[in-house]
Design an enzyme around this catalytic site. Sequence first.
Site, PDB file in Angstrom:
ATOM      1  N   ASP A   1       0.852  -1.190   0.000  1.00 20.92           N
ATOM      2  CA  ASP A   1       0.000   0.000   0.000  1.00 20.92           C
ATOM      3  C   ASP A   1       0.890   1.242   0.000  1.00 20.92           C
ATOM      4  OD1 ASP A   1       0.788  -0.847   2.638  1.00 20.92           O
ATOM      5  OD2 ASP A   1      -0.586   0.626   3.497  1.00 20.92           O
TER       6      ASP A   1
ATOM      7  N   GLU B   1       0.037  -1.110   5.751  1.00 22.79           N
ATOM      8  CA  GLU B   1       1.144  -0.614   6.566  1.00 22.79           C
ATOM      9  C   GLU B   1       1.061   0.888   6.793  1.00 22.79           C
ATOM     10  OE1 GLU B   1       5.073   0.948   7.738  1.00 22.79           O
ATOM     11  OE2 GLU B   1       3.935   1.455   5.937  1.00 22.79           O
TER      12      GLU B   1
HETATM   13 ZN   LIG Z   1       6.627   2.481   3.973  1.00 17.84          ZN
END
Ligand SMILES: [Zn+2]
Length: 398
Positions: free
Chosen positions: A81, A146
């Site tokens: 992501d 994340e």
């Molecule tokens: Zn990162």
Amino acid sequence: MENIYLKINKLSERYRDYTASNLSKLVQIKSLSTQEKNVQTELKRQMEEAGFDEVKIDGLGNVIGRIGKGKRILAIDGHMDTVDIGNIGNWSFDPLGGEIRNGFVYGRGSVDQKGGPAAFVTAGRMLKELGFNEDLTIYFVGSVIEEDCDGLCWKYIVEEDKIRPDFVISTEPTNLNVYRGQRGRMEMEVHFYGVSSHGSAPERGKNAIYMASKVALEIEKLNERLRQDDFLGKGSITISEIISKSPSLCAVSDYARIHIDRRLTTGENKEIAIKEIEELIKGYDAKVEMLNYSEKAFTGIEYGMEKYYPTWTIPVDHELVRTGVNTYKELFDNEPVVDKWTFSTNGIMTCGVYGIPTIGFGPGNEILAHAPDEKVPVDDLVKASAFYAGFVYELFRR
Ligand SMILES: [Zn+2]
């Protein structure tokens, strides 16, 4: 027999365009946290094309590719992501173009951090080609969410997938240095409860904004005396938001809330950080609250954790750091810098929570992370792919 590192360097060079073009494809697929479905499908395809032994997408949406089936387990992690593009006017090229030119791959996520996964797909391909068959299982993980909640993906992998590696390499950008830690962080809120009265007679009430303001000024002073660590630097605290309520704009405020961003250095943890604030609010009608993250992944499942991201470091003479340094020397005939990240990574979960030794090695310069005009040198991708392949050989050299 030809030196294995020489072979790896030749192969990674031969795969230069392949690696760059895989990264370009990943950059062209927008993938904000919890919306990674399409990029994960493409990463899975790339791993399959590279000849991995097995590739699957887990319940949270992490792509997990496996090579080998030995007893010891190494995981190589890179999150798929990215943050959003921000003001498009600040970009001098198309952030989702994935253009390859002048020795760079351009676009959002090229540094933070699809470059790592593009490089480890090539590493996997090389390991298959070289017939790597030592007693090792390698999981190549393209992880999710994340940017919104670092470490959540690894909580899922350990708790739900039941995969618990013996060591981890994070491929977040390190400018091709070997990293061995980062400051932790946590988010807290403090609630202040006042008593409202008519604004014309404030002496009858208890103003929650005054309470919050007094504590806010104490927090500013607290920041000055937080612990210092030679390697990770100083712990820090700041207030990122203050919110208040009142029955009317002609009344004493009866509620206020401050949001705290706390960065934790070595020796600091959640309990210590909460206690510091509890000291400051003694005598007020106030309480400290830890916050939780919970969101629906693209797979549809809802998953979360407390917003506590523990500090982690491993010693400079740890076997994993030494293996990283030796791999670098063998491949590039040079000494790497051993350092730390300024930002936070999935290491807070693998090493900070589970105590699994973790190091970082990744292509690209971290100062371009979350910034406009993000781009990664193709040379970095070539070297990173050589490093990941070389590392697993280096593990078995002694
Ligand atoms: Zn990162």
